[in-house]
Design an enzyme around this catalytic site. Sequence first.
Site, short mmCIF file in Angstrom:
data_model
loop_
_atom_site.label_atom_id
_atom_site.label_comp_id
_atom_site.label_asym_id
_atom_site.label_seq_id
_atom_site.Cartn_x
_atom_site.Cartn_y
_atom_site.Cartn_z
N SER A 45 101.99 40.70 33.69
CA SER A 45 101.12 40.01 34.63
C SER A 45 100.45 40.99 35.60
O SER A 45 99.24 40.94 35.82
CB SER A 45 101.91 38.98 35.44
OG SER A 45 102.52 38.05 34.60
N ARG A 95 92.75 27.19 22.12
CA ARG A 95 93.16 27.17 23.53
C ARG A 95 91.91 27.04 24.42
O ARG A 95 90.98 27.84 24.32
CB ARG A 95 93.96 28.43 23.89
CG ARG A 95 95.29 28.47 23.15
CD ARG A 95 96.05 29.76 23.41
NE ARG A 95 96.60 29.81 24.76
CZ ARG A 95 97.36 30.81 25.20
NH1 ARG A 95 97.67 31.81 24.40
NH2 ARG A 95 97.83 30.81 26.44
N SER A 152 96.81 29.09 36.29
CA SER A 152 96.49 30.02 37.38
C SER A 152 95.68 31.21 36.88
O SER A 152 95.04 31.90 37.66
CB SER A 152 97.78 30.52 38.03
OG SER A 152 98.54 31.26 37.10
N SER A 174 101.39 27.03 40.09
CA SER A 174 101.50 28.48 39.86
C SER A 174 101.00 29.30 41.04
O SER A 174 100.35 30.34 40.87
CB SER A 174 100.75 28.88 38.58
OG SER A 174 101.30 28.25 37.46
N ASP A 217 107.00 30.00 32.64
CA ASP A 217 107.31 30.91 31.54
C ASP A 217 108.81 31.12 31.32
O ASP A 217 109.21 31.65 30.28
CB ASP A 217 106.65 32.28 31.75
CG ASP A 217 105.19 32.27 31.33
OD1 ASP A 217 104.78 31.32 30.64
OD2 ASP A 217 104.46 33.21 31.69
N ARG A 250 108.14 34.49 23.42
CA ARG A 250 109.23 33.96 24.25
C ARG A 250 110.22 33.12 23.45
O ARG A 250 111.38 33.01 23.84
CB ARG A 250 108.65 33.14 25.41
CG ARG A 250 107.76 33.98 26.31
CD ARG A 250 107.73 33.52 27.74
NE ARG A 250 106.70 34.25 28.47
CZ ARG A 250 106.82 35.49 28.91
NH1 ARG A 250 107.94 36.16 28.68
NH2 ARG A 250 105.84 36.08 29.57
#
Length: 407
Positions: free
Chosen positions: A23, A98, A145, A172, A291, A365
């Site tokens: 990030s 997406r 976000s 977020s 997440d 993940r």
Amino acid sequence: MHITLQKSIIAKQSSIQITGSKSESNRLLLLKALYPELSLNNVSNSDDSNLMTHALTTDSGLVDINHAGTAMRFLTAYFSVQEGREVTLTGSKRMKERPIKVLVEALRELGADISYVENEGFPPIKIKGKRLTKHKVALKANVSSQYISALLLIASKLENGIELTLEGEITSVPYIKMTLSLLEEIGIESSFNGNIITVKPGVKNQQPKTLTVESDWSSASYYYSIAAISEIGTEITLSSYKENSLQGDSVLADIYKHFGVSSVFNNNSVTLKKEFSNVEPLTLNLKNAPDIAQTITVTCFALGIPCDLTGLHTLKIKETDRLVALKNEIEKLGGNIEITDKSLHLSASNTIKEMVSIETYHDHRMGMAFAPLALKTPIIIEDAMVVSKSYPTFWNDLESIGFKITK
């Protein structure tokens, strides 16, 4: 490549050096492209950050960011302000599903020249970079976000900065604050009052400055899970981490107290200590840290703890629909889980089936969240190298603390 994790017992004391936060890295890589005077240390070695680095050096033509959602959003904004550059931004099959419309409409409101190549509202998109002079724009506050951060990251390069109005309840928030803190670190003024964020135009002559990226808290979550499932007395030291982190996922340190895991900060490291066991139900709203939902769910399942997790509406538009993926795989393992479009409800379970093959759905993940179950039972992870999206050395690091892995 599939891997098998045999039932494992980890070392009582171990330590891991984790790569820089994806990030933070992706935000700082974009800022470095806008302000070349900046230097960066401990940048993430993730696929996403490597793709971001490569894309930022592209002058024109096709830019393919594969599964990297953050890169898609940030680069859409970045190329909009690159005068004279013309690119087509595309990605994987999943990326083309997406949505990007919310961000594209906001950038168009500021004067950007963006058009859809295939389906309205979705990548691929064609961007013709230009100078943007408008500065007022509004966004629904409950969107990803990353849309908001994308606008804030380029704001200082807009002739008049930006005044961004967020409509409704903001989700977020930590990720928005992270972006604003990084802007502040390089001398860009901003304010966040109520539902209005203002960013001033940037300084003309940026001073040379070196920034060090903090290690990734999302990656730390898997070690919190391992510590929680381990025997009392287990210690895992992770570096480099700050107690006053900008990353939203640093709430792990508080959340995992529920599982008997304490966090002791010392210089640039944090030591996770399993101090007691607890089977009390867990109820959490994860709207500011979605997440880590997969990690927490698997921890609860491994320990036979029921949980109710809410605030998960953004999980449906990630690399996969993470709520459906969690339900599928936990039910294969013998668990009982119910989901809505923004929550999950896991019942307590005392049995975990052996040698179940976990599908990863092209989602890093999923592979990492389920790995700690090997402390309870042998497990197979399909398409295991999907972890390289955010944490390429994950399987090697697990082996280094005692996990038994066969490829």
